[in-house]
Design a protein around this motif. Sequence first.
Motif, PDB file in Angstrom:
ATOM      1  N   GLY A 278       0.804  -1.213   0.000  1.00 47.68           N
ATOM      2  CA  GLY A 278       0.000   0.000   0.000  1.00 47.68           C
ATOM      3  C   GLY A 278       0.837   1.261   0.000  1.00 47.68           C
ATOM      4  O   GLY A 278       0.541   2.223  -0.724  1.00 47.68           O
ATOM      5  N   ASN A 279       1.915   1.278   0.798  1.00 48.92           N
ATOM      6  CA  ASN A 279       2.725   2.491   0.883  1.00 48.92           C
ATOM      7  C   ASN A 279       3.542   2.730  -0.386  1.00 48.92           C
ATOM      8  O   ASN A 279       3.791   3.874  -0.758  1.00 48.92           O
ATOM      9  CB  ASN A 279       3.655   2.424   2.092  1.00 48.92           C
ATOM     10  N   ALA A 339      -7.829  -3.050  -1.593  1.00 48.23           N
ATOM     11  CA  ALA A 339      -8.722  -3.074  -2.750  1.00 48.23           C
ATOM     12  C   ALA A 339      -9.135  -1.655  -3.139  1.00 48.23           C
ATOM     13  O   ALA A 339      -9.089  -1.271  -4.317  1.00 48.23           O
ATOM     14  CB  ALA A 339      -9.950  -3.934  -2.445  1.00 48.23           C
ATOM     15  N   MET A 340      -9.527  -0.854  -2.156  1.00 44.19           N
ATOM     16  CA  MET A 340      -9.927   0.522  -2.442  1.00 44.19           C
ATOM     17  C   MET A 340      -8.745   1.335  -2.960  1.00 44.19           C
ATOM     18  O   MET A 340      -8.875   2.099  -3.931  1.00 44.19           O
ATOM     19  CB  MET A 340     -10.495   1.176  -1.183  1.00 44.19           C
ATOM     20  N   GLY A 341      -7.575   1.182  -2.321  1.00 46.13           N
ATOM     21  CA  GLY A 341      -6.402   1.938  -2.751  1.00 46.13           C
ATOM     22  C   GLY A 341      -5.925   1.542  -4.131  1.00 46.13           C
ATOM     23  O   GLY A 341      -5.609   2.406  -4.965  1.00 46.13           O
ATOM     24  N   GLY A 342      -5.889   0.235  -4.414  1.00 47.14           N
ATOM     25  CA  GLY A 342      -5.450  -0.231  -5.729  1.00 47.14           C
ATOM     26  C   GLY A 342      -6.384   0.208  -6.833  1.00 47.14           C
ATOM     27  O   GLY A 342      -5.956   0.706  -7.889  1.00 47.14           O
ATOM     28  N   LEU A 343      -7.686   0.041  -6.613  1.00 46.39           N
ATOM     29  CA  LEU A 343      -8.673   0.469  -7.621  1.00 46.39           C
ATOM     30  C   LEU A 343      -8.650   1.989  -7.784  1.00 46.39           C
ATOM     31  O   LEU A 343      -8.814   2.499  -8.906  1.00 46.39           O
ATOM     32  CB  LEU A 343     -10.067   0.004  -7.209  1.00 46.39           C
ATOM     33  N   GLY A 344      -8.445   2.712  -6.689  1.00 50.01           N
ATOM     34  CA  GLY A 344      -8.359   4.172  -6.774  1.00 50.01           C
ATOM     35  C   GLY A 344      -7.168   4.627  -7.598  1.00 50.01           C
ATOM     36  O   GLY A 344      -7.276   5.556  -8.413  1.00 50.01           O
ATOM     37  N   PRO A 425       3.214  13.425 -20.985  1.00 54.28           N
ATOM     38  CA  PRO A 425       3.311  13.248 -19.533  1.00 54.28           C
ATOM     39  C   PRO A 425       2.076  12.611 -18.905  1.00 54.28           C
ATOM     40  O   PRO A 425       2.184  11.734 -18.050  1.00 54.28           O
ATOM     41  CB  PRO A 425       3.523  14.679 -19.021  1.00 54.28           C
ATOM     42  N   SER A 426       0.891  13.044 -19.343  1.00 52.74           N
ATOM     43  CA  SER A 426      -0.330  12.515 -18.733  1.00 52.74           C
ATOM     44  C   SER A 426      -0.511  11.027 -19.013  1.00 52.74           C
ATOM     45  O   SER A 426      -0.901  10.260 -18.120  1.00 52.74           O
ATOM     46  CB  SER A 426      -1.555  13.294 -19.228  1.00 52.74           C
ATOM     47  N   SER A 427      -0.218  10.587 -20.247  1.00 50.71           N
ATOM     48  CA  SER A 427      -0.401   9.170 -20.576  1.00 50.71           C
ATOM     49  C   SER A 427       0.641   8.292 -19.883  1.00 50.71           C
ATOM     50  O   SER A 427       0.330   7.198 -19.401  1.00 50.71           O
ATOM     51  CB  SER A 427      -0.335   8.959 -22.093  1.00 50.71           C
ATOM     52  N   VAL A 428       1.879   8.778 -19.814  1.00 54.93           N
ATOM     53  CA  VAL A 428       2.938   8.007 -19.147  1.00 54.93           C
ATOM     54  C   VAL A 428       2.652   7.903 -17.653  1.00 54.93           C
ATOM     55  O   VAL A 428       2.744   6.815 -17.060  1.00 54.93           O
ATOM     56  CB  VAL A 428       4.318   8.658 -19.390  1.00 54.93           C
ATOM     57  N   ILE A 429       2.309   9.017 -17.046  1.00 52.90           N
ATOM     58  CA  ILE A 429       1.978   9.011 -15.615  1.00 52.90           C
ATOM     59  C   ILE A 429       0.791   8.091 -15.354  1.00 52.90           C
ATOM     60  O   ILE A 429       0.774   7.327 -14.380  1.00 52.90           O
ATOM     61  CB  ILE A 429       1.677  10.446 -15.132  1.00 52.90           C
ATOM     62  N   GLY A 430      -0.199   8.143 -16.223  1.00 52.08           N
ATOM     63  CA  GLY A 430      -1.368   7.286 -16.081  1.00 52.08           C
ATOM     64  C   GLY A 430      -1.008   5.814 -16.138  1.00 52.08           C
ATOM     65  O   GLY A 430      -1.498   5.000 -15.343  1.00 52.08           O
ATOM     66  N   THR A 431      -0.135   5.449 -17.055  1.00 53.44           N
ATOM     67  CA  THR A 431       0.280   4.048 -17.193  1.00 53.44           C
ATOM     68  C   THR A 431       1.018   3.555 -15.948  1.00 53.44           C
ATOM     69  O   THR A 431       0.777   2.441 -15.476  1.00 53.44           O
ATOM     70  CB  THR A 431       1.183   3.882 -18.433  1.00 53.44           C
ATOM     71  N   VAL A 432       1.917   4.389 -15.419  1.00 51.50           N
ATOM     72  CA  VAL A 432       2.663   3.999 -14.220  1.00 51.50           C
ATOM     73  C   VAL A 432       1.721   3.855 -13.025  1.00 51.50           C
ATOM     74  O   VAL A 432       1.843   2.907 -12.229  1.00 51.50           O
ATOM     75  CB  VAL A 432       3.778   5.021 -13.916  1.00 51.50           C
ATOM     76  N   LEU A 433       0.768   4.754 -12.894  1.00 46.32           N
ATOM     77  CA  LEU A 433      -0.208   4.657 -11.814  1.00 46.32           C
ATOM     78  C   LEU A 433      -1.028   3.379 -11.905  1.00 46.32           C
ATOM     79  O   LEU A 433      -1.289   2.710 -10.902  1.00 46.32           O
ATOM     80  CB  LEU A 433      -1.140   5.878 -11.830  1.00 46.32           C
ATOM     81  N   ILE A 434      -1.441   3.034 -13.114  1.00 46.98           N
ATOM     82  CA  ILE A 434      -2.210   1.794 -13.320  1.00 46.98           C
ATOM     83  C   ILE A 434      -1.374   0.589 -12.907  1.00 46.98           C
ATOM     84  O   ILE A 434      -1.858  -0.330 -12.238  1.00 46.98           O
ATOM     85  CB  ILE A 434      -2.656   1.676 -14.787  1.00 46.98           C
ATOM     86  N   GLY A 435      -0.096   0.597 -13.301  1.00 48.78           N
ATOM     87  CA  GLY A 435       0.782  -0.517 -12.963  1.00 48.78           C
ATOM     88  C   GLY A 435       0.918  -0.718 -11.463  1.00 48.78           C
ATOM     89  O   GLY A 435       0.819  -1.849 -10.966  1.00 48.78           O
ATOM     90  N   PHE A 436       1.097   0.374 -10.719  1.00 51.20           N
ATOM     91  CA  PHE A 436       1.221   0.249  -9.268  1.00 51.20           C
ATOM     92  C   PHE A 436      -0.117  -0.100  -8.618  1.00 51.20           C
ATOM     93  O   PHE A 436      -0.153  -0.784  -7.581  1.00 51.20           O
ATOM     94  CB  PHE A 436       1.804   1.532  -8.667  1.00 51.20           C
ATOM     95  N   GLY A 437      -1.215   0.363  -9.215  1.00 52.84           N
ATOM     96  CA  GLY A 437      -2.519  -0.028  -8.703  1.00 52.84           C
ATOM     97  C   GLY A 437      -2.745  -1.524  -8.828  1.00 52.84           C
ATOM     98  O   GLY A 437      -3.248  -2.178  -7.896  1.00 52.84           O
ATOM     99  N   VAL A 438      -2.353  -2.097  -9.961  1.00 54.05           N
ATOM    100  CA  VAL A 438      -2.467  -3.539 -10.167  1.00 54.05           C
ATOM    101  C   VAL A 438      -1.569  -4.286  -9.179  1.00 54.05           C
ATOM    102  O   VAL A 438      -1.961  -5.313  -8.607  1.00 54.05           O
ATOM    103  CB  VAL A 438      -2.098  -3.909 -11.627  1.00 54.05           C
ATOM    104  N   THR A 440      -0.779  -3.392  -6.211  1.00 51.85           N
ATOM    105  CA  THR A 440      -1.453  -3.393  -4.916  1.00 51.85           C
ATOM    106  C   THR A 440      -2.556  -4.439  -4.859  1.00 51.85           C
ATOM    107  O   THR A 440      -2.714  -5.149  -3.852  1.00 51.85           O
ATOM    108  CB  THR A 440      -2.044  -2.003  -4.622  1.00 51.85           C
ATOM    109  N   LEU A 441      -3.327  -4.557  -5.938  1.00 51.22           N
ATOM    110  CA  LEU A 441      -4.440  -5.515  -5.965  1.00 51.22           C
ATOM    111  C   LEU A 441      -3.949  -6.958  -5.876  1.00 51.22           C
ATOM    112  O   LEU A 441      -4.681  -7.829  -5.395  1.00 51.22           O
ATOM    113  CB  LEU A 441      -5.273  -5.322  -7.233  1.00 51.22           C
ATOM    114  N   ILE A 442      -2.730  -7.223  -6.343  1.00 49.27           N
ATOM    115  CA  ILE A 442      -2.172  -8.583  -6.255  1.00 49.27           C
ATOM    116  C   ILE A 442      -2.096  -9.045  -4.801  1.00 49.27           C
ATOM    117  O   ILE A 442      -2.256 -10.226  -4.496  1.00 49.27           O
ATOM    118  CB  ILE A 442      -0.777  -8.633  -6.914  1.00 49.27           C
ATOM    119  N   PHE A 443      -1.884  -8.101  -3.898  1.00 51.68           N
ATOM    120  CA  PHE A 443      -1.749  -8.448  -2.482  1.00 51.68           C
ATOM    121  C   PHE A 443      -3.089  -8.729  -1.806  1.00 51.68           C
ATOM    122  O   PHE A 443      -3.113  -9.264  -0.695  1.00 51.68           O
ATOM    123  CB  PHE A 443      -1.010  -7.332  -1.737  1.00 51.68           C
ATOM    124  N   VAL A 444      -4.201  -8.359  -2.436  1.00 51.20           N
ATOM    125  CA  VAL A 444      -5.514  -8.578  -1.821  1.00 51.20           C
ATOM    126  C   VAL A 444      -5.777 -10.064  -1.566  1.00 51.20           C
ATOM    127  O   VAL A 444      -6.062 -10.463  -0.427  1.00 51.20           O
ATOM    128  CB  VAL A 444      -6.632  -7.945  -2.671  1.00 51.20           C
TER     129      VAL A 444
END
Length: 467
Positions: A278-279, A339-344, A425-438, A440-444
């Motif tokens: 999460g962190n 789950a909430m943090g990863g999906l967020g 910048p927006s698309s690259v940042i978005g992709t990295v955020l999605i990757g870290f969100g996924v 996090t969800l792996i740990f659920v």
Amino acid sequence: MSERLTTDSRLWRVIIASALAMFLVNLDFFAVQVALPDMSADLNTDVANLQWVISGYMLSLAAFLIVAGRLADLLGRKTWLIIGTSIFGLTSLIGGFAASPETIIIMRILQGVGAAILMPVCLAVVTNAFPAAKVQRAIGMVFGIAAIGQAGGPLVGGLLTELASWRWVLWVNVPVSILVVYLAVTSVRQSVAEGEERRIDWLGLMLVVAAIGIFTFGIDEAAIWGWGSPLTWAFIVGGLIVGAVFLWWERRFRPPLMDLGLFRNREFSVMIGAGMAGNMTAVVAIFLSMIYLQTDQGFTPLQAGLAFMIYSGGITISAQIAGRLEKFTSWKVMVLALAMGGLGAIAMGLLTGSIVAFLVVSLFAGLGLGMAWTYTNVVTQSVVPKEKAGAASGIVLTVLIGMGGVATAIASSLTATGISGGGSPSSVIGTVLIGFGVFTLIFVPLVAFLGRSHATRSQREKLSPMD
């Protein structure tokens, strides 16, 4: 209606002292990041040359957490609370008068040592002041107050920098440090680990500082040297080797600097793993959000600080709640938080094309990821013996903060590579955020499986007849 935490005014002052110290660390870290551009201009250098204002601080913070927690257990938690606060306040004062980049960098490295003392010791002081049944609520209250510093850090940094000077971002720490020292002297009672040999593992101390320092330095410099650089991997592998030697030594020295026996507690280990995931995503979301708001959306530091309060507001709200969940099963709370943090985080990544939608979903990401951070610290303090509170907190914070630094370096490298390769910048940042969100969800499901199996085994042990 829940029972009052305490009617003892001294205990309330203990909470205030610990919470203000943690508040200082949070406020300073986020405020300084906003002040970096003005700081570099005033000191006639560029932001890249001042990277060690942040990196040096994080390096010394991560390297000394385990050491500080253990020394406080052995030598006195009240004493080390006063020492840590004094170091933090004094280095803030001198750093504010800095006339060169070298001076401010040295002061920030020393300030990181002060923060490393404060973070585990504040929790240990509260843990030892309250009965076991109220420890979770007391620590949750500390984090609830401290989270206000995290939420308001960018805003305070922007305000002080634009209305006065970047120097006031450091000087504002001084009066608060004086207040914390006063409260510690007058209200906190001395406590040490009872029944333990007062022998300090000096070799272990040097090994753990070297291991974390070398490893973190390699990760941090990877963005400059490149992930394919032999120098990068020499530091990373070198840090891991020294770390392995440290663990080998800790199994042989008594009493050890780091009690590896704590990891035999399944709940302690599961919470650390979940909190780490999460962190890592939380700090990446903070890092990338500031880049997105200022670079892609053109916000000023003050505007970015105001917008960021939506995300950090979620963190603050979850911190207020975390200490009041002692009646709930810990792994179930953590599953919901991840789950909430990863999906967020995934939603933030998908919605970088709309600033309004991005900020709205950031609230939910902050709620989940903030809960993972605070709840990890709350639960791990409640499941270890009081005499090991400082050492346990040092271990937890080292893992969470250390891996947060690794995640930031990885995110920085991925973002820089993506943008230099022609991505927006927006698309690259978005992709990295999605990757870290996924990520996090792996740990659920992992937390759910390990938590459920531990609960089932504990229930069977309770029901089994005595021999």
